[in-house]
Write a protein that holds these residues in place. Structure first.
Motif, mmCIF file in Angstrom:
data_model
loop_
_atom_site.group_PDB
_atom_site.id
_atom_site.type_symbol
_atom_site.label_atom_id
_atom_site.label_comp_id
_atom_site.label_asym_id
_atom_site.label_seq_id
_atom_site.Cartn_x
_atom_site.Cartn_y
_atom_site.Cartn_z
ATOM 1 N N UNK A 63 0.816 -1.212 0.000
ATOM 2 C CA UNK A 63 0.000 0.000 0.000
ATOM 3 C C UNK A 63 0.854 1.267 0.000
ATOM 4 N N UNK A 64 2.135 1.127 0.337
ATOM 5 C CA UNK A 64 3.013 2.298 0.422
ATOM 6 C C UNK A 64 3.761 2.581 -0.871
ATOM 7 N N UNK A 65 3.652 1.684 -1.841
ATOM 8 C CA UNK A 65 4.462 1.789 -3.056
ATOM 9 C C UNK A 65 4.318 3.140 -3.743
ATOM 10 N N UNK A 66 3.102 3.658 -3.843
ATOM 11 C CA UNK A 66 2.885 4.917 -4.545
ATOM 12 C C UNK A 66 2.963 6.150 -3.670
ATOM 13 N N UNK A 67 3.253 5.970 -2.383
ATOM 14 C CA UNK A 67 3.295 7.100 -1.455
ATOM 15 C C UNK A 67 4.697 7.655 -1.248
ATOM 16 N N UNK A 68 5.687 6.788 -1.278
ATOM 17 C CA UNK A 68 7.039 7.171 -0.874
ATOM 18 C C UNK A 68 7.792 7.815 -2.027
ATOM 19 N N UNK A 69 7.305 8.983 -2.421
ATOM 20 C CA UNK A 69 7.848 9.720 -3.552
ATOM 21 C C UNK A 69 8.152 11.154 -3.139
ATOM 22 N N UNK A 70 9.110 11.798 -3.814
ATOM 23 C CA UNK A 70 9.364 13.211 -3.525
ATOM 24 C C UNK A 70 8.119 14.066 -3.759
ATOM 25 N N UNK A 71 8.070 15.180 -3.040
ATOM 26 C CA UNK A 71 7.023 16.196 -3.180
ATOM 27 C C UNK A 71 5.656 15.694 -2.722
#
Length: 233
Positions: free
Chosen positions: A49-57
């Protein structure tokens, strides 16, 4: 979770890279713990579930185990995303690189954290990008311990809007008819005025000189990419 766990810490991902087959290594700017390295286990799995969250900005609230130099992520919550595009996106990477180069690890800077959030907001809106960068750079220098007086010359005389100045690291602003900085631009920066076109261009030169004096020859990758992009706009 043990007592060493930090819960729901406001944070932004500055940089991420793959680690082994399913994990990520993160460089994270947190409000109360400064810049920390973090291992996010298993987040590259398809069902994560975190794959698309841990991104810059992306504004996040992260929970992590606070043991050792490398922290372990144990939870993440989405707050909001700053959808930077084109020029603003490259400026965002530039801001992230500056934060990593100028701040000491594990040294909290809650005031700069708020300034960083405001910079992302302004870059997202796409209004006054150059002004946003200049004032972020000034705030970063102050928080890193390199604040420069902008309204007072080396001899303690007030900066005059009718004069030109050059910056000497061991003195400050000295009168110089061929100097890079006009008094008008220095005073505008000191007052946080709106930076008009001519002043904005000169302010960029001034801040580059101040930043480069502390980078000591270390290149900014994002600056090189940004310069290349601007040539094609």
């Amino acid at each position: 979770m043990s007592d060493s766990t930090v819960y729901l810490q406001p944070a932004y991902i500055l940089q991420h890279r793959p680690y082994r087959e399913t994990s990520l290594l993160l460089e994270v700017f947190t409000r109360d713990y400064g810049i920390v390295s973090m291992l996010a286990k298993g987040v590259r799995k398809q069902k994560s579930k975190s794959a698309g969250l841990l991104l810059p900005f992306t504004a996040l609230k992260l929970s992590f185990s606070d043991r050792g130099e490398l922290k372990t992520l144990v939870g993440s919550e989405f707050v909001r995303q700053y959808p930077l595009e084109r020029l603003a996106l490259y400026c965002g990477f530039y801001v992230n690189e500056l934060v990593q180069l100028f701040l000491h690890r594990h040294d909290p800077h809650p005031a700069l954290f708020a300034v960083y959030r405001a910079a992302l907001r302004d870059l997202t809106l796409g209004v006054g990008i150059e002004q946003t960068l200049r004032y972020f750079e000034l705030d970063l220098l102050r928080e890193a311990g390199y604040e420069v007086e902008l309204a007072v010359a080396a001899d303690r005389a007030p900066i005059s809007p009718r004069e030109r100045y050059d910056y000497r690291a061991d003195q400050g602003w000295v009168l110089d008819a061929g100097g890079r900085a006009s008094g008008t631009t220095l005073l505008a920066l000191a007052k946080r005025d709106r930076l008009q076109d001519g002043i904005a261009a000169e302010a960029k030169v001034i801040l580059r000189q101040l930043l480069d004096g502390h980078l000591r020859g270390r290149p900014l990758k994002s600056r090189e990419v940004l310069a290349t992009m601007l040539k094609h706009l």
